[in-house]
Scaffold this motif. Structure first.
Motif, PDB file in Angstrom:
ATOM      1  N   LEU A   1       0.824  -1.202   0.000  1.00 33.47           N
ATOM      2  CA  LEU A   1       0.000   0.000   0.000  1.00 33.47           C
ATOM      3  C   LEU A   1       0.865   1.263   0.000  1.00 33.47           C
ATOM      4  O   LEU A   1       0.528   2.255  -0.653  1.00 33.47           O
ATOM      5  N   SER A   2       1.966   1.224   0.710  1.00 39.13           N
ATOM      6  CA  SER A   2       2.866   2.382   0.753  1.00 39.13           C
ATOM      7  C   SER A   2       3.497   2.628  -0.610  1.00 39.13           C
ATOM      8  O   SER A   2       3.571   3.769  -1.069  1.00 39.13           O
ATOM      9  N   GLU A   3       3.935   1.557  -1.266  1.00 36.77           N
ATOM     10  CA  GLU A   3       4.486   1.702  -2.619  1.00 36.77           C
ATOM     11  C   GLU A   3       3.403   2.176  -3.584  1.00 36.77           C
ATOM     12  O   GLU A   3       3.652   2.997  -4.461  1.00 36.77           O
ATOM     13  N   GLY A   4       2.194   1.657  -3.403  1.00 37.47           N
ATOM     14  CA  GLY A   4       1.073   2.098  -4.229  1.00 37.47           C
ATOM     15  C   GLY A   4       0.758   3.567  -4.014  1.00 37.47           C
ATOM     16  O   GLY A   4       0.461   4.291  -4.959  1.00 37.47           O
ATOM     17  N   ALA A   5       0.855   4.014  -2.771  1.00 37.34           N
ATOM     18  CA  ALA A   5       0.609   5.422  -2.463  1.00 37.34           C
ATOM     19  C   ALA A   5       1.654   6.303  -3.145  1.00 37.34           C
ATOM     20  O   ALA A   5       1.344   7.403  -3.596  1.00 37.34           O
ATOM     21  N   PHE A   6       2.877   5.803  -3.226  1.00 37.84           N
ATOM     22  CA  PHE A   6       3.939   6.554  -3.897  1.00 37.84           C
ATOM     23  C   PHE A   6       3.622   6.722  -5.390  1.00 37.84           C
ATOM     24  O   PHE A   6       3.880   7.766  -5.974  1.00 37.84           O
ATOM     25  N   LEU A   7       3.029   5.686  -5.993  1.00 45.55           N
ATOM     26  CA  LEU A   7       2.682   5.736  -7.427  1.00 45.55           C
ATOM     27  C   LEU A   7       1.298   6.316  -7.685  1.00 45.55           C
ATOM     28  O   LEU A   7       0.918   6.522  -8.839  1.00 45.55           O
ATOM     29  N   GLN A   8       0.559   6.568  -6.636  1.00 42.20           N
ATOM     30  CA  GLN A   8      -0.829   6.993  -6.756  1.00 42.20           C
ATOM     31  C   GLN A   8      -1.008   8.181  -7.698  1.00 42.20           C
ATOM     32  O   GLN A   8      -1.883   8.162  -8.561  1.00 42.20           O
ATOM     33  N   GLY A   9      -0.200   9.185  -7.558  1.00 44.40           N
ATOM     34  CA  GLY A   9      -0.324  10.371  -8.410  1.00 44.40           C
ATOM     35  C   GLY A   9       0.029  10.085  -9.851  1.00 44.40           C
ATOM     36  O   GLY A   9      -0.678  10.496 -10.774  1.00 44.40           O
ATOM     37  N   GLU A  10       1.125   9.355 -10.056  1.00 39.20           N
ATOM     38  CA  GLU A  10       1.563   9.038 -11.413  1.00 39.20           C
ATOM     39  C   GLU A  10       0.574   8.123 -12.118  1.00 39.20           C
ATOM     40  O   GLU A  10       0.415   8.182 -13.326  1.00 39.20           O
ATOM     41  N   ALA A  11      -0.079   7.258 -11.349  1.00 36.78           N
ATOM     42  CA  ALA A  11      -1.050   6.318 -11.916  1.00 36.78           C
ATOM     43  C   ALA A  11      -2.433   6.955 -12.063  1.00 36.78           C
ATOM     44  O   ALA A  11      -3.358   6.310 -12.548  1.00 36.78           O
ATOM     45  N   HIS A  12      -2.563   8.213 -11.632  1.00 31.08           N
ATOM     46  CA  HIS A  12      -3.840   8.932 -11.669  1.00 31.08           C
ATOM     47  C   HIS A  12      -4.921   8.152 -10.922  1.00 31.08           C
ATOM     48  O   HIS A  12      -6.031   7.967 -11.411  1.00 31.08           O
TER      49      HIS A  12
ATOM     50  N   PRO B   1      -1.018   9.010 -21.696  1.00 30.76           N
ATOM     51  CA  PRO B   1      -1.269  10.090 -20.728  1.00 30.76           C
ATOM     52  C   PRO B   1      -2.600  10.817 -20.905  1.00 30.76           C
ATOM     53  O   PRO B   1      -3.098  11.407 -19.958  1.00 30.76           O
ATOM     54  N   TYR B   2      -3.187  10.762 -22.098  1.00 30.08           N
ATOM     55  CA  TYR B   2      -4.438  11.486 -22.331  1.00 30.08           C
ATOM     56  C   TYR B   2      -5.646  10.562 -22.440  1.00 30.08           C
ATOM     57  O   TYR B   2      -6.756  11.018 -22.689  1.00 30.08           O
ATOM     58  N   ALA B   3      -5.432   9.279 -22.254  1.00 31.90           N
ATOM     59  CA  ALA B   3      -6.520   8.296 -22.308  1.00 31.90           C
ATOM     60  C   ALA B   3      -7.152   8.179 -20.913  1.00 31.90           C
ATOM     61  O   ALA B   3      -6.603   8.676 -19.932  1.00 31.90           O
ATOM     62  N   PRO B   4      -8.291   7.509 -20.822  1.00 32.17           N
ATOM     63  CA  PRO B   4      -8.865   7.264 -19.488  1.00 32.17           C
ATOM     64  C   PRO B   4      -7.839   6.537 -18.613  1.00 32.17           C
ATOM     65  O   PRO B   4      -7.004   5.783 -19.109  1.00 32.17           O
ATOM     66  N   THR B   5      -7.938   6.746 -17.318  1.00 28.16           N
ATOM     67  CA  THR B   5      -6.993   6.107 -16.393  1.00 28.16           C
ATOM     68  C   THR B   5      -7.133   4.596 -16.445  1.00 28.16           C
ATOM     69  O   THR B   5      -8.172   4.066 -16.867  1.00 28.16           O
ATOM     70  N   GLY B   6      -6.112   3.910 -15.996  1.00 28.88           N
ATOM     71  CA  GLY B   6      -6.144   2.455 -15.951  1.00 28.88           C
ATOM     72  C   GLY B   6      -7.281   1.945 -15.092  1.00 28.88           C
ATOM     73  O   GLY B   6      -7.967   0.980 -15.449  1.00 28.88           O
ATOM     74  N   PHE B   7      -7.506   2.598 -13.953  1.00 27.69           N
ATOM     75  CA  PHE B   7      -8.608   2.179 -13.087  1.00 27.69           C
ATOM     76  C   PHE B   7      -9.941   2.357 -13.797  1.00 27.69           C
ATOM     77  O   PHE B   7     -10.793   1.469 -13.748  1.00 27.69           O
ATOM     78  N   ASN B   8     -10.141   3.507 -14.455  1.00 26.51           N
ATOM     79  CA  ASN B   8     -11.405   3.740 -15.161  1.00 26.51           C
ATOM     80  C   ASN B   8     -11.602   2.751 -16.297  1.00 26.51           C
ATOM     81  O   ASN B   8     -12.719   2.287 -16.535  1.00 26.51           O
ATOM     82  N   LEU B   9     -10.532   2.432 -16.982  1.00 26.66           N
ATOM     83  CA  LEU B   9     -10.596   1.444 -18.055  1.00 26.66           C
ATOM     84  C   LEU B   9     -11.025   0.089 -17.502  1.00 26.66           C
ATOM     85  O   LEU B   9     -11.925  -0.564 -18.044  1.00 26.66           O
ATOM     86  N   LEU B  10     -10.396  -0.329 -16.407  1.00 27.81           N
ATOM     87  CA  LEU B  10     -10.766  -1.591 -15.763  1.00 27.81           C
ATOM     88  C   LEU B  10     -12.212  -1.541 -15.292  1.00 27.81           C
ATOM     89  O   LEU B  10     -12.976  -2.490 -15.523  1.00 27.81           O
ATOM     90  N   ALA B  11     -12.608  -0.455 -14.656  1.00 26.01           N
ATOM     91  CA  ALA B  11     -13.981  -0.332 -14.142  1.00 26.01           C
ATOM     92  C   ALA B  11     -15.003  -0.421 -15.279  1.00 26.01           C
ATOM     93  O   ALA B  11     -16.048  -1.069 -15.116  1.00 26.01           O
ATOM     94  N   ASP B  12     -14.711   0.179 -16.426  1.00 27.31           N
ATOM     95  CA  ASP B  12     -15.618   0.097 -17.576  1.00 27.31           C
ATOM     96  C   ASP B  12     -15.777  -1.349 -18.049  1.00 27.31           C
ATOM     97  O   ASP B  12     -16.883  -1.790 -18.359  1.00 27.31           O
ATOM     98  N   HIS B  13     -14.684  -2.077 -18.108  1.00 24.05           N
ATOM     99  CA  HIS B  13     -14.759  -3.484 -18.528  1.00 24.05           C
ATOM    100  C   HIS B  13     -15.529  -4.322 -17.511  1.00 24.05           C
ATOM    101  O   HIS B  13     -16.316  -5.194 -17.889  1.00 24.05           O
ATOM    102  N   VAL B  14     -15.290  -4.072 -16.239  1.00 23.46           N
ATOM    103  CA  VAL B  14     -16.000  -4.816 -15.189  1.00 23.46           C
ATOM    104  C   VAL B  14     -17.495  -4.518 -15.260  1.00 23.46           C
ATOM    105  O   VAL B  14     -18.319  -5.428 -15.161  1.00 23.46           O
ATOM    106  N   ASP B  15     -17.837  -3.249 -15.464  1.00 24.18           N
ATOM    107  CA  ASP B  15     -19.251  -2.863 -15.545  1.00 24.18           C
ATOM    108  C   ASP B  15     -19.964  -3.548 -16.706  1.00 24.18           C
ATOM    109  O   ASP B  15     -21.168  -3.807 -16.629  1.00 24.18           O
ATOM    110  N   ASP B  16     -19.236  -3.845 -17.778  1.00 25.26           N
ATOM    111  CA  ASP B  16     -19.833  -4.475 -18.956  1.00 25.26           C
ATOM    112  C   ASP B  16     -19.826  -6.002 -18.893  1.00 25.26           C
ATOM    113  O   ASP B  16     -20.103  -6.655 -19.898  1.00 25.26           O
TER     114      ASP B  16
END
Length: 195
Positions: free
Chosen positions: A68-79, A113-128
């Motif tokens: 979680l700490s490493e993830g928090a470090f990447l949180q901003g870069e990963a949007h 960098p200008y596409a939907p975030t990775g999380f949003n992309l995953l969430a869209d696939h999960v929703d479908d």
């Protein structure tokens, strides 16, 4: 006569407290990551989330805290916003899954960098799909492991999610619903992956 602002003047305890904080950071590298991120991003209470994820298995607290700490470090870069960070962590069965996913989100953000975030992309696939976020995460982990075992380069999150969407479509033709990870295993065994 000019008086000093009491809010700007360090208290008599300030230096000893600072020394203790620095010593604690040296003792626990995870705190270094947390300290770097605290000033730049809104983030959850990492220690509380690590305890929640570890549950009754106290031996899992430190692996979760580190992931979680490493993830928090990447949180901003990963949007990755605070809600997405927490939702991702809670959907992961292991610290390895969480680290893998945050790194995938980070790589996706760098590549697109200008596409939907990775999380949003995953969430869209999960929703479908009829499958849960937990099912998708387990399948993503299996996919990465399969790629590593077959000495294949990672195709990137977007392409991987498209392949998993094909697996979801294949599920629809089956007489009974199978777990996404099982359909993925069958698809990789039968057709492999070109990417």
């Amino acid at each position: 006569m000019h008086q000093r602002n009491p809010f700007l003047a360090p208290s008599a305890n300030f230096l000893p407290q600072l020394a203790q904080a620095v010593d604690k950071e040296r003792e626990n590298p995870a705190l270094i990551w947390v300290g770097r991120v605290l000033n730049s991003h809104t983030m959850p209470d990492i220690e509380e989330l690590a305890q929640e994820q570890a549950g009754d298995d106290k031996s899992q607290y430190m692996p979760w805290l580190n992931a979680l700490s490493e993830g928090a470090f990447l949180q901003g870069e990963a949007h990755l916003g605070e809600r997405a960070f927490i939702q991702t962590a809670r959907a992961c069965a292991t610290p390895k899954q969480f680290s893998l996913l945050v790194e995938a989100f980070d790589e996706h953000a760098k590549e697109h960098p200008y596409a939907p975030t990775g999380f949003n992309l995953l969430a869209d696939h999960v929703d479908d799909s009829p499958d849960s976020l937990e099912d998708w995460i387990a399948a993503i982990e299996y996919f990465y492991d399969w790629l590593a075992q077959n000495n294949r380069k990672s195709p990137g999150l977007a392409q991987m999610l498209e392949y998993l969407s094909c697996c979801v479509e294949a599920q629809k033709s089956l007489p009974h619903k199978e777990a996404l990870i099982h359909v993925l295993t069958d698809m990789l065994d039968q057709y492999g992956f070109e990417g």
